[in-house]
Design a protein around this motif. Structure first.
Motif, PDB file in Angstrom:
ATOM      1  N   GLU A  30      43.408  33.741  57.317  1.00 33.68           N
ATOM      2  CA  GLU A  30      42.882  32.465  57.812  1.00 33.68           C
ATOM      3  C   GLU A  30      42.084  32.611  59.099  1.00 33.68           C
ATOM      4  O   GLU A  30      41.070  31.929  59.301  1.00 33.68           O
ATOM      5  CB  GLU A  30      44.004  31.451  58.013  1.00 33.68           C
ATOM      6  N   TYR A  31      42.509  33.505  60.002  1.00 37.48           N
ATOM      7  CA  TYR A  31      41.818  33.607  61.281  1.00 37.48           C
ATOM      8  C   TYR A  31      40.438  34.234  61.114  1.00 37.48           C
ATOM      9  O   TYR A  31      39.483  33.843  61.796  1.00 37.48           O
ATOM     10  CB  TYR A  31      42.672  34.389  62.279  1.00 37.48           C
ATOM     11  N   ALA A  32      40.325  35.194  60.205  1.00 36.83           N
ATOM     12  CA  ALA A  32      39.019  35.797  59.943  1.00 36.83           C
ATOM     13  C   ALA A  32      38.076  34.788  59.297  1.00 36.83           C
ATOM     14  O   ALA A  32      36.883  34.737  59.628  1.00 36.83           O
ATOM     15  CB  ALA A  32      39.172  37.029  59.054  1.00 36.83           C
ATOM     16  N   ALA A  60      42.792  27.873  56.926  1.00 36.91           N
ATOM     17  CA  ALA A  60      41.768  27.922  57.968  1.00 36.91           C
ATOM     18  C   ALA A  60      41.048  26.596  58.161  1.00 36.91           C
ATOM     19  O   ALA A  60      40.450  26.362  59.221  1.00 36.91           O
ATOM     20  CB  ALA A  60      40.740  29.009  57.635  1.00 36.91           C
ATOM     21  N   LEU A  61      41.067  25.729  57.154  1.00 37.20           N
ATOM     22  CA  LEU A  61      40.228  24.532  57.217  1.00 37.20           C
ATOM     23  C   LEU A  61      40.513  23.642  58.426  1.00 37.20           C
ATOM     24  O   LEU A  61      39.552  23.181  59.071  1.00 37.20           O
ATOM     25  CB  LEU A  61      40.346  23.726  55.914  1.00 37.20           C
ATOM     26  N   PRO A  62      41.764  23.346  58.802  1.00 44.66           N
ATOM     27  CA  PRO A  62      41.962  22.491  59.975  1.00 44.66           C
ATOM     28  C   PRO A  62      41.300  23.041  61.239  1.00 44.66           C
ATOM     29  O   PRO A  62      40.676  22.295  61.996  1.00 44.66           O
ATOM     30  CB  PRO A  62      43.487  22.445  60.110  1.00 44.66           C
ATOM     31  N   ALA A  63      41.406  24.360  61.464  1.00 44.29           N
ATOM     32  CA  ALA A  63      40.798  24.952  62.655  1.00 44.29           C
ATOM     33  C   ALA A  63      39.275  24.939  62.563  1.00 44.29           C
ATOM     34  O   ALA A  63      38.587  24.766  63.579  1.00 44.29           O
ATOM     35  CB  ALA A  63      41.302  26.378  62.842  1.00 44.29           C
ATOM     36  N   ILE A  64      38.730  25.107  61.359  1.00 41.71           N
ATOM     37  CA  ILE A  64      37.273  25.035  61.189  1.00 41.71           C
ATOM     38  C   ILE A  64      36.783  23.636  61.531  1.00 41.71           C
ATOM     39  O   ILE A  64      35.815  23.455  62.278  1.00 41.71           O
ATOM     40  CB  ILE A  64      36.883  25.422  59.754  1.00 41.71           C
ATOM     41  N   LEU A  65      37.447  22.635  60.983  1.00 40.05           N
ATOM     42  CA  LEU A  65      37.024  21.253  61.241  1.00 40.05           C
ATOM     43  C   LEU A  65      37.181  20.895  62.716  1.00 40.05           C
ATOM     44  O   LEU A  65      36.343  20.193  63.284  1.00 40.05           O
ATOM     45  CB  LEU A  65      37.822  20.298  60.356  1.00 40.05           C
ATOM     46  N   ASP A  66      38.250  21.384  63.344  1.00 39.43           N
ATOM     47  CA  ASP A  66      38.436  21.127  64.772  1.00 39.43           C
ATOM     48  C   ASP A  66      37.336  21.811  65.591  1.00 39.43           C
ATOM     49  O   ASP A  66      36.806  21.233  66.547  1.00 39.43           O
ATOM     50  CB  ASP A  66      39.810  21.622  65.218  1.00 39.43           C
ATOM     51  N   GLY A  67      36.975  23.039  65.205  1.00 43.75           N
ATOM     52  CA  GLY A  67      35.907  23.737  65.905  1.00 43.75           C
ATOM     53  C   GLY A  67      34.570  23.040  65.765  1.00 43.75           C
ATOM     54  O   GLY A  67      33.786  22.974  66.729  1.00 43.75           O
ATOM     55  N   ARG A 127      31.631  31.413  64.169  1.00 43.76           N
ATOM     56  CA  ARG A 127      30.711  32.316  64.859  1.00 43.76           C
ATOM     57  C   ARG A 127      29.262  32.087  64.441  1.00 43.76           C
ATOM     58  O   ARG A 127      28.332  32.284  65.218  1.00 43.76           O
ATOM     59  CB  ARG A 127      31.108  33.767  64.573  1.00 43.76           C
ATOM     60  N   GLN A 128      29.044  31.650  63.208  1.00 42.01           N
ATOM     61  CA  GLN A 128      27.688  31.540  62.671  1.00 42.01           C
ATOM     62  C   GLN A 128      27.155  30.115  62.591  1.00 42.01           C
ATOM     63  O   GLN A 128      25.941  29.907  62.569  1.00 42.01           O
ATOM     64  CB  GLN A 128      27.644  32.127  61.254  1.00 42.01           C
ATOM     65  N   VAL A 129      28.032  29.145  62.506  1.00 42.88           N
ATOM     66  CA  VAL A 129      27.604  27.791  62.144  1.00 42.88           C
ATOM     67  C   VAL A 129      26.775  27.160  63.248  1.00 42.88           C
ATOM     68  O   VAL A 129      27.012  27.374  64.441  1.00 42.88           O
ATOM     69  CB  VAL A 129      28.834  26.923  61.797  1.00 42.88           C
ATOM     70  N   ARG A 130      25.777  26.401  62.844  1.00 39.63           N
ATOM     71  CA  ARG A 130      24.902  25.643  63.738  1.00 39.63           C
ATOM     72  C   ARG A 130      24.619  24.297  63.082  1.00 39.63           C
ATOM     73  O   ARG A 130      24.895  24.095  61.903  1.00 39.63           O
ATOM     74  CB  ARG A 130      23.569  26.379  63.962  1.00 39.63           C
ATOM     75  N   VAL A 150      25.515  30.438  56.083  1.00 43.70           N
ATOM     76  CA  VAL A 150      26.765  30.915  56.663  1.00 43.70           C
ATOM     77  C   VAL A 150      27.690  31.346  55.522  1.00 43.70           C
ATOM     78  O   VAL A 150      28.031  30.535  54.660  1.00 43.70           O
ATOM     79  CB  VAL A 150      27.452  29.825  57.511  1.00 43.70           C
ATOM     80  N   ASP A 151      28.085  32.620  55.537  1.00 50.44           N
ATOM     81  CA  ASP A 151      28.992  33.156  54.528  1.00 50.44           C
ATOM     82  C   ASP A 151      30.346  33.391  55.175  1.00 50.44           C
ATOM     83  O   ASP A 151      30.485  34.229  56.065  1.00 50.44           O
ATOM     84  CB  ASP A 151      28.434  34.468  53.977  1.00 50.44           C
ATOM     85  N   SER A 152      31.346  32.662  54.724  1.00 47.54           N
ATOM     86  CA  SER A 152      32.685  32.795  55.301  1.00 47.54           C
ATOM     87  C   SER A 152      33.393  34.077  54.880  1.00 47.54           C
ATOM     88  O   SER A 152      34.362  34.488  55.521  1.00 47.54           O
ATOM     89  CB  SER A 152      33.547  31.606  54.878  1.00 47.54           C
ATOM     90  N   LEU A 153      32.941  34.681  53.778  1.00 51.63           N
ATOM     91  CA  LEU A 153      33.587  35.868  53.195  1.00 51.63           C
ATOM     92  C   LEU A 153      35.047  35.603  52.830  1.00 51.63           C
ATOM     93  O   LEU A 153      35.847  36.526  52.723  1.00 51.63           O
ATOM     94  CB  LEU A 153      33.488  37.073  54.142  1.00 51.63           C
ATOM     95  N   ASP A 154      35.376  34.337  52.605  1.00 47.43           N
ATOM     96  CA  ASP A 154      36.776  34.010  52.318  1.00 47.43           C
ATOM     97  C   ASP A 154      37.243  34.556  50.984  1.00 47.43           C
ATOM     98  O   ASP A 154      38.445  34.780  50.785  1.00 47.43           O
ATOM     99  CB  ASP A 154      37.006  32.501  52.396  1.00 47.43           C
TER     100      ASP A 154
END
Length: 270
Positions: free
Chosen positions: A218-220, A247-254, A227-230, A208-212
């Protein structure tokens, strides 16, 4: 003011005072398609096995290799698909304030990260090595100067890997278990042999490449990851980018909503 707003403000303030950051590991190899995911950790066609790869004759400065993990390939793109875990791996460069803000946010959420540190970054900010480990996270090797390692000679590649390993060992007592090549997603056979000689039987890639590192906002960054993580994913992220901190809080929540937990690479793969 919400915590996300505070994070955004802190990240932008730190970035404003930071020097220009090195680019991410974005080359043509970085963005090549990952093959079909299997239940076992993924390898790469043509990758040399750590038990069969030839290596340069060891000198007195050659590190004793870390024992290879038998079930793992020489080049790893993801972990077992049967565990509800992922590894968030960060290329270690950039402004210290951004790094510490990101680590603190991960710790508040009970997440454990892997930081693949660049040796020159450790030279500039040696206190961050202990800060990372004290937070329950993991440190790995991302070369000494973050050059284009796939374009280097065998001797040059080895010097890059061994140089960072020396910094890690001096600062923490260990060179770390994992090596990630710089400016590329996949290590060439030459780089794999250099890594093995320096004590790293496994090269850590990602699926998974975040392209950060392109600073898309942050939203991208959040959307690219979720979208990619499994289960079993190894995610590529970067320290030193305000959008990643935000972006990290939303990533961890997701991840939590999907029943996935962020753990160190060693926990994911062993």
């Amino acid at each position: 003011m919400t915590r996300r707003t505070v994070l955004q403000a802190a990240a932008l303030a730190a970035a404003a005072g930071a020097a220009a950051l090195a680019s991410g590991c974005g080359t043509s190899g970085r963005h090549s398609a990952v093959g079909a995911r299997s239940a076992a950790p993924a390898t790469t066609p043509g990758a040399a096995s750590p038990t069969t790869a030839s290596s340069t004759t060891a000198s007195s400065t050659t590190a004793s290799p870390t024992a290879a993990i038998p079930q793992l390939p020489a080049q790893i793109t993801h972990g077992p698909l049967t565990r509800p875990q992922v590894a968030l791996t960060f290329h270690g460069q950039g402004e210290p304030a951004l790094a510490t803000a990101l680590l603190a946010e991960a710790e508040r959420a009970g997440a454990r990260l892997t930081v693949m540190a660049v040796g020159t970054w450790l030279d500039a900010y040696p206190q961050l090595a202990r800060r990372i480990l004290d937070g329950g996270h993991e440190l790995g090797n991302h070369t000494q100067t973050h050059g284009n390692i796939d374009a280097m000679s065998a001797a040059g590649a080895y010097a890059e890997i061994a140089g960072c390993a020396d910094r890690l060992r001096r600062l923490t007592g260990s060179p770390g278990r994992w090596f990630r090549p710089s400016q590329t997603r996949l290590a060439t056979p030459t780089v794999q042999r250099a890594a093995l000689r320096a004590g790293y039987p496994h090269c850590l890639s990602y699926d998974v490449d975040s392209l950060d590192y392109t600073d898309p906002g942050e939203y991208a960054v959040r959307d690219n990851v979720l979208r990619q993580v499994r289960a079993g994913s190894v995610v590529s992220l970067h320290l030193g980018h305000p959008g990643t901190v935000a972006a990290l809080p939303a990533i961890l929540d997701g991840l939590r909503r999907r029943g996935l937990r962020a753990v160190t690479t060693t926990e994911l793969l062993t």
